[in-house]
Structures are given as structure tokens and as C-alpha cells.
Design an enzyme around this catalytic site. Structure first.
Site, short mmCIF file in Angstrom:
data_model
loop_
_atom_site.label_atom_id
_atom_site.label_comp_id
_atom_site.label_asym_id
_atom_site.label_seq_id
_atom_site.Cartn_x
_atom_site.Cartn_y
_atom_site.Cartn_z
N GLY A 108 5.01 6.64 -4.28
CA GLY A 108 6.00 7.66 -4.59
C GLY A 108 7.12 7.59 -3.57
O GLY A 108 6.98 6.94 -2.53
N CYS A 167 3.74 3.80 2.25
CA CYS A 167 4.94 2.95 2.32
C CYS A 167 5.58 3.06 3.70
O CYS A 167 5.96 2.05 4.31
CB CYS A 167 5.94 3.33 1.23
SG CYS A 167 5.40 2.83 -0.42
N GLN A 172 8.06 9.62 -1.41
CA GLN A 172 7.66 10.15 -0.09
C GLN A 172 6.34 9.55 0.37
O GLN A 172 5.60 10.17 1.16
CB GLN A 172 7.59 11.67 -0.13
CG GLN A 172 8.94 12.34 -0.17
CD GLN A 172 9.78 12.00 1.07
OE1 GLN A 172 9.26 11.85 2.16
NE2 GLN A 172 11.08 11.87 0.88
N SER A 173 6.00 8.37 -0.11
CA SER A 173 4.71 7.76 0.22
C SER A 173 4.52 7.56 1.73
O SER A 173 5.36 6.94 2.40
CB SER A 173 4.63 6.40 -0.48
OG SER A 173 3.61 5.63 0.09
N ASN A 174 3.42 8.08 2.24
CA ASN A 174 3.07 7.85 3.65
C ASN A 174 2.61 6.42 3.86
O ASN A 174 2.83 5.82 4.91
CB ASN A 174 1.96 8.81 4.08
CG ASN A 174 2.43 10.24 4.00
OD1 ASN A 174 3.41 10.61 4.65
ND2 ASN A 174 1.75 11.06 3.20
#
Ligand SMILES: Cc1ncc(COP(=O)(O)O)c(C=O)c1O
Length: 317
Positions: A65, A71, A67-69
Site C-alpha cells: 500500500g 516498502c 503507506q507500506s512499512n
């Protein structure tokens, strides 16, 4: 290869326990692991990036997503190891890059918003292009949740049980936010392997009990085979509660907002809006419903993600 500073501390949350009227609450600070705002993905990436480097790969490619942590942490370690990083993100680019997205950009990751296309198709095209140019990409699936990545949480369970032994503490239950299943798979396998007799309770963020259980089991068995550990079918205890899916993935409601504010106000600790806020909200609700005895000890895995908070102003304030 060592990406993380372990063991991460276990803190007692007296003020929060008092506020809720028991049980005894503890928190395992995986939010402080490694660099760049920490989080559970660092433990998985320790194994995945080692594999990427061992294979001579020069680029990391992953998805999530906006806001992926996962990523954000992949971009961070890519920069540290001199690898290029391509992130395939869901949806359209927002007008303003906040939270993890801002960090991804500062880290120099190449951001690809999938728009109306499937992220998998965008990843396929990117990888094909990279191979055609003579690059050697390494693909990390959603959340780094593979058998190899889950070994990070097998190790985390071993680490935690050793800490608890040292402190002469026994936990009745460990609670975590569970989504792409790798963290819970590692902990469940670690519990079987190292003899943790309490519960490991995953609060599902976005999946049904059945779907998440299947995923956790698959990944745990894959991790067990990497360890050459023939885990008996009934030795893997997979305990999932999917009662707190709220308005859907990354939709912040009263449950998450109250949990984040309460933990911040009583313990000076920041949870994240998508995962730990929801899981802690679920735990509060279960405590309110007397699902645990007052004298029980519960340890909450803080798996990170507070770096996304600024992107959720509308839901939080
Ligand atoms: C902060 C945070 N907590 C928990 C999770 C859930 O971990 P997993 O995807 O391994 O189930 C994630 C990632 O999805 C996360 O970013």
C-alpha cells in the site's frame, strides 16, 4: 549479516494496565529495531536481503500500500547496501507525500503507482524490463512474508523466551497485529520449536480467520522445511481473532484512534494507525470483555509503523 539491534527491550506497561484494570501488560519494542523507524520487517529483511546479496542481485523490487512499512524498510536497507529499489504501490499518487511515502522518496526509491492496473502486472513488467537491461532484480512478496522471511520471527521468539527466562517472567499470551502472515508464522513456529506454552494471538488486520490461518500455516511450514524441522501438524498452534476489521484495511476508526491515544497518553508510546493501533484496540476490547484474568501476563508485539501517522491526520484527529 546483521540489520537489527537485538534483543529489543521488553517494557512493562504499568500505567496502561492500571487504566484498563489489569491484566499485567508488557510490550516488546520491535518498533525500535534497526534503523529508519524500525518495525517487524527488519527481522524478515535480514534473511531476504542476505539472499538477494548472495545471489548477486543489484535491485530490490517489492509492493504494498502507499503507506507500506515493508516498502519503507526495504527502501532503507536497499540504500544501505547500495541496491536500487523499486516500490510498486497501490492506487494513484497522492497530492502530498506524507508518512512512509515521504521517507521512501527521501531514501531514493523508485515509486511506481499501479493506478487501475494490478500490482502484480506492474511488477512483472518492471522485472522484465530490468532483466532486458541486464540488471538482476530480487523480488520480495507482500510484507516479505515468505518462509525465509518468517525465520526472522522464529529467531525473535527464541530471543524473547531467553529474555523472559532471564527476567524470570512467564507470558500467558502474546498479541500481535497479523496481516501478510509472516510474523505470526514465525512466532507460531518458534513457539513450537522453543516450547512456548502460552497463546500467540494474532489480531487480523484485513483477512478472515480462515484465510489468515491458511496463510500462516503455509508460511510456517515453508519456514520449518528450511530449518529441516519436521513440525507435527498439531504442534503449530495458530490462534487468530478477526473481529476487528472495522471499516477495512487502513481505515482508521474509533477503535484505532482510542487505542493510539490511550497508549500515547499513558505510556508515551506511539502505535501505528493501520496495524498496531487496530491490534491494541482489539486487545482493549477483549480485556473489557474479560477474555483474560486480571493476573495474567500479556505481551504485545510492537511491530512498528508510527512513521505512517502523519498520513492519517483525518482519521486520527
Ligand atoms: C507495523 C506492522 N505491524 C504488523 C504487520 C503485520 O505483519 P505481517 O504482515 O507479517 O502479518 C505489518 C505489516 O503488514 C506492519 O507494517
Amino acid at each position: 549479516m546483521k540489520l537489527i539491534d537485538a534483543p529489543t527491550p521488553i517494557h512493562k506497561m504499568d500505567r496502561l494496565s492500571q487504566r484498563l484494570g489489569g491484566p499485567e501488560l508488557y510490550i516488546k519494542r520491535d518498533d525500535g529495531i534497526g534503523a529508519g523507524q524500525g518495525g517487524n520487517k527488519a527481522r524478515k529483511l535480514e534473511f531476504l536481503i542476505a539472499e538477494a546479496l548472495a545471489r548477486g542481485c543489484d535491485q530490490l523490487v517489492t509492493l504494498g500500500g502507499p503507506q507500506s512499512n515493508h516498502c519503507r524498510q526495504t527502501a532503507l536497507y536497499a540504500a544501505r547496501y547500495g541496491l536500487r529499489c523499486s516500490l510498486v504501490l497501490r492506487g494513484e499518487p497522492p497530492a502530498t507525500k506524507l508518512g512512509n511515502l515521504l521517507i521512501d522518496e527521501l531514501l531514493g526509491a523508485d515509486l511506481h503507482f499501479a493506478g487501475a492496473r494490478s500490482q502484480a502486472d506492474v511488477v512483472d513488467d518492471l522485472m522484465r524490463d530490468m532483466y532486458a537491461k541486464g540488471n538482476r532484480p530480487y523480488f520480495l512478496p507482500l510484507g516479505g512474508s515468505t518462509g525465509l522471511g518468517a525465520l526472522g520471527y522464529v529467531r525473535a521468539m527464541e530471543e524473547t523466551l531467553a529474555q523472559l527466562r532471564e527476567q524470570e517472567l512467564e507470558m500467558d499470551t502474546m498479541v500481535l497485529a497479523s496481516s501478510s502472515a509472516g510474523t505470526q508464522a514465525g512466532l507460531a513456529l518458534g513457539a513450537a520449536l522453543f516450547g512456548f506454552r502460552g497463546r500467540v494471538l494474532g489480531i487480523s488486520i484485513d483477512a478472515s480467520v480462515q484465510d489468515l490461518t491458511t496463510k500462516v500455516r503455509e508460511i510456517a511450514l515453508e519456514a520449518a522445511s528450511l530449518l529441516d524441522y519436521p513440525v507435527a501438524h498439531d504442534a503449530l498452534r495458530i490462534d487468530i481473532n478477526a473481529d476487528y476489521l472495522g471499516g477495512g484495511y487502513a481505515v482508521v476508526g474509533a477503535l484505532e484512534r482510542d487505542a493510539i491515544r490511550t497508549v500515547a497518553g499513558t505510556e508515551g508510546l506511539l502505535l501505528d494507525p493501520v496495524y498496531t493501533g487496530r491490534a491494541m484496540g482489539g486487545l482493549f476490547d477483549l480485556i473489557g470483555k474479560h477474555a483474560f484474568d486480571r493476573e495474567q501476563r500479556i505481551m504485545f508485539w510492537h511491530t512498528g509503523g508510527a512513521s505512517a501517522l502523519s498520513a492519517f491526520v483525518t482519521g486520527l484527529v
